[in-house]
Design a protein around this motif. Structure first.
Motif, PDB file in Angstrom:
ATOM      1  N   PHE A 162      -2.314 -49.869   9.016  1.00  0.00           N
ATOM      2  CA  PHE A 162      -3.719 -49.894   8.623  1.00  0.00           C
ATOM      3  C   PHE A 162      -4.117 -48.786   7.663  1.00  0.00           C
ATOM      4  O   PHE A 162      -5.254 -48.760   7.188  1.00  0.00           O
ATOM      5  CB  PHE A 162      -4.607 -49.874   9.872  1.00  0.00           C
ATOM      6  CG  PHE A 162      -4.485 -51.116  10.694  1.00  0.00           C
ATOM      7  CD1 PHE A 162      -4.367 -52.352  10.104  1.00  0.00           C
ATOM      8  CD2 PHE A 162      -4.477 -51.049  12.079  1.00  0.00           C
ATOM      9  CE1 PHE A 162      -4.245 -53.512  10.852  1.00  0.00           C
ATOM     10  CE2 PHE A 162      -4.365 -52.195  12.850  1.00  0.00           C
ATOM     11  CZ  PHE A 162      -4.241 -53.434  12.232  1.00  0.00           C
ATOM     12  N   THR A 163      -3.224 -47.865   7.370  1.00  0.00           N
ATOM     13  CA  THR A 163      -3.517 -46.888   6.321  1.00  0.00           C
ATOM     14  C   THR A 163      -3.236 -47.470   4.928  1.00  0.00           C
ATOM     15  O   THR A 163      -3.663 -46.892   3.926  1.00  0.00           O
ATOM     16  CB  THR A 163      -2.688 -45.607   6.512  1.00  0.00           C
ATOM     17  OG1 THR A 163      -1.301 -45.945   6.597  1.00  0.00           O
ATOM     18  CG2 THR A 163      -3.116 -44.869   7.781  1.00  0.00           C
ATOM     19  N   MET A 164      -2.548 -48.612   4.853  1.00  0.00           N
ATOM     20  CA  MET A 164      -2.251 -49.261   3.565  1.00  0.00           C
ATOM     21  C   MET A 164      -3.356 -50.268   3.250  1.00  0.00           C
ATOM     22  O   MET A 164      -3.140 -51.477   3.172  1.00  0.00           O
ATOM     23  CB  MET A 164      -0.866 -49.909   3.627  1.00  0.00           C
ATOM     24  CG  MET A 164       0.256 -48.882   3.755  1.00  0.00           C
ATOM     25  SD  MET A 164       1.904 -49.591   3.724  1.00  0.00           S
ATOM     26  CE  MET A 164       2.178 -49.917   5.465  1.00  0.00           C
ATOM     27  N   VAL A 165      -4.559 -49.737   3.076  1.00  0.00           N
ATOM     28  CA  VAL A 165      -5.756 -50.563   2.944  1.00  0.00           C
ATOM     29  C   VAL A 165      -5.688 -51.472   1.728  1.00  0.00           C
ATOM     30  O   VAL A 165      -6.039 -52.656   1.802  1.00  0.00           O
ATOM     31  CB  VAL A 165      -7.015 -49.672   2.886  1.00  0.00           C
ATOM     32  CG1 VAL A 165      -8.259 -50.518   2.649  1.00  0.00           C
ATOM     33  CG2 VAL A 165      -7.146 -48.861   4.165  1.00  0.00           C
ATOM     34  N   ASP A 166      -5.250 -50.942   0.580  1.00  0.00           N
ATOM     35  CA  ASP A 166      -5.227 -51.744  -0.650  1.00  0.00           C
ATOM     36  C   ASP A 166      -4.307 -52.950  -0.498  1.00  0.00           C
ATOM     37  O   ASP A 166      -4.638 -54.055  -0.945  1.00  0.00           O
ATOM     38  CB  ASP A 166      -4.777 -50.887  -1.837  1.00  0.00           C
ATOM     39  CG  ASP A 166      -5.803 -49.828  -2.205  1.00  0.00           C
ATOM     40  OD1 ASP A 166      -6.991 -50.024  -1.867  1.00  0.00           O
ATOM     41  OD2 ASP A 166      -5.423 -48.811  -2.817  1.00  0.00           O
ATOM     42  N   ARG A 167      -3.166 -52.744   0.151  1.00  0.00           N
ATOM     43  CA  ARG A 167      -2.221 -53.864   0.331  1.00  0.00           C
ATOM     44  C   ARG A 167      -2.805 -54.912   1.279  1.00  0.00           C
ATOM     45  O   ARG A 167      -2.642 -56.110   1.058  1.00  0.00           O
ATOM     46  CB  ARG A 167      -0.892 -53.336   0.868  1.00  0.00           C
ATOM     47  CG  ARG A 167       0.204 -54.380   0.839  1.00  0.00           C
ATOM     48  CD  ARG A 167       1.539 -53.794   1.235  1.00  0.00           C
ATOM     49  NE  ARG A 167       2.553 -54.826   1.283  1.00  0.00           N
ATOM     50  CZ  ARG A 167       3.740 -54.686   1.872  1.00  0.00           C
ATOM     51  NH1 ARG A 167       4.049 -53.519   2.431  1.00  0.00           N
ATOM     52  NH2 ARG A 167       4.602 -55.684   1.900  1.00  0.00           N
ATOM     53  N   LEU A 168      -3.489 -54.464   2.328  1.00  0.00           N
ATOM     54  CA  LEU A 168      -4.129 -55.404   3.249  1.00  0.00           C
ATOM     55  C   LEU A 168      -5.175 -56.244   2.517  1.00  0.00           C
ATOM     56  O   LEU A 168      -5.263 -57.465   2.708  1.00  0.00           O
ATOM     57  CB  LEU A 168      -4.778 -54.651   4.404  1.00  0.00           C
ATOM     58  CG  LEU A 168      -3.836 -54.023   5.441  1.00  0.00           C
ATOM     59  CD1 LEU A 168      -4.604 -53.086   6.353  1.00  0.00           C
ATOM     60  CD2 LEU A 168      -3.133 -55.106   6.264  1.00  0.00           C
TER      61      LEU A 168
END
Length: 278
Positions: free
Chosen positions: A227-233
């Motif tokens: 959930f720290t990879m917001v842009d990818r999500l």
């Protein structure tokens, strides 16, 4: 010990041009709480139906506690080992009294009456619905109905329970009610949980997260990693959990919050820490 093994599994609906699941491989450890995320059409609900042989893989293999889901002679054992709770509890409630509904699967399996009584009482107590044993299911709230559906599965004593978007039709309080029940079952009973959802805040409470996109596993790891990879999500049509998104915005404003905050409690503690520091 690995209780569920998914090995290069693909699945294609007969009327579809493309595969809904594409060469997916992963394992689930006994006692694990695994969340599976993905937008509509990502393949996550198709995967759920493959786990207990409602669907058969087009290719690849799924082993449930060592049993191949394509072995027709083991289908009953597989479905007894891997129970399912679906999105709409009304589709799983079949009796006019709560305790009779919980007993339904046991009666059809020829379980001895005294054992049925014990299992029904135990299952209702586990989900906190023992005071509603004589109630009519249609008079219950959505969250209570879903807890009765869970009790019906628990009474069969499965090693795995798959929840296929089981809170999607509930209001926030009902979702919290059901999720807390499932977390407790996982913690106290040791039942393996596969929690399929599109609610990020629910997945944040799992031990591990798989993110599906276009029928494949796009991301995998602990919630704080994923959930720290917001842009990818967001590229996959998903949002970060609300507290992670809030933390991101506050950091952009210059507030030195740590990363990986997933819950309201964690956010409150971090803000208090910063206030005391200053």
């Amino acid at each position: 010990m690995e209780i569920l093994s998914v090995q290069e599994v693909s699945y294609q609906y007969s009327d579809a041009e493309a595969e809904a699941v594409k060469g997916v491989s992963f394992g689930v450890e006994a006692g694990e709480f695994l969340a599976v995320l993905g937008h509509n059409g990502s393949g996550k609900s198709t995967m759920a139906k493959l786990f207990n042989a409602l669907y058969q893989p087009t290719s690849g293999k799924i082993l449930v506690n060592g049993m191949d889901t394509q072995d027709e002679a083991r289908l009953w054992d597989i479905r007894s080992t891997c129970g399912m709770v679906f999105q709409n509890p009304d589709n799983q409630l079949v009796a006019t009294i709560v305790e009779e509904d919980v007993a339904f699967g046991l009666e059809n399996n020829g379980v001895e009456p005294g054992e049925i009584r014990r299992r029904v009482d135990e299952a209702l107590k586990t989900v906190g619905m023992q005071d509603f044993a004589d109630a009519a299911p249609h008079m219950l709230s959505g969250g209570q109905k879903q807890r009765v559906a869970i009790a019906g599965v628990l009474a069969m004593r499965p090693k795995i329970i798959v929840f296929d978007e089981s809170t999607a039709m509930l209001d926030p309080s009902g979702r919290e009610e059901v999720l807390n029940t499932v977390l407790r079952i996982n913690r106290e009973e040791g039942i393996t949980i596969i929690w399929i959802t599109h609610f990020m805040e629910e997945a944040a409470r799992a031990g591990r997260v798989l993110v599906m996109d276009d029928g494949k596993i796009a991301m995998e790891g602990a919630p704080r990693e994923v959930f720290t990879m917001v842009d990818r999500l967001k590229e996959m049509g998903l949002d970060a959990p609300p507290m992670e998104e809030m933390g991101r915005r506050l950091r952009a404003k210059g507030i030195p919050l740590k990363e990986g905050i997933l819950t309201v409690e964690e956010m409150g503690a971090e803000l208090c820490r910063l206030c005391l520091k200053n």
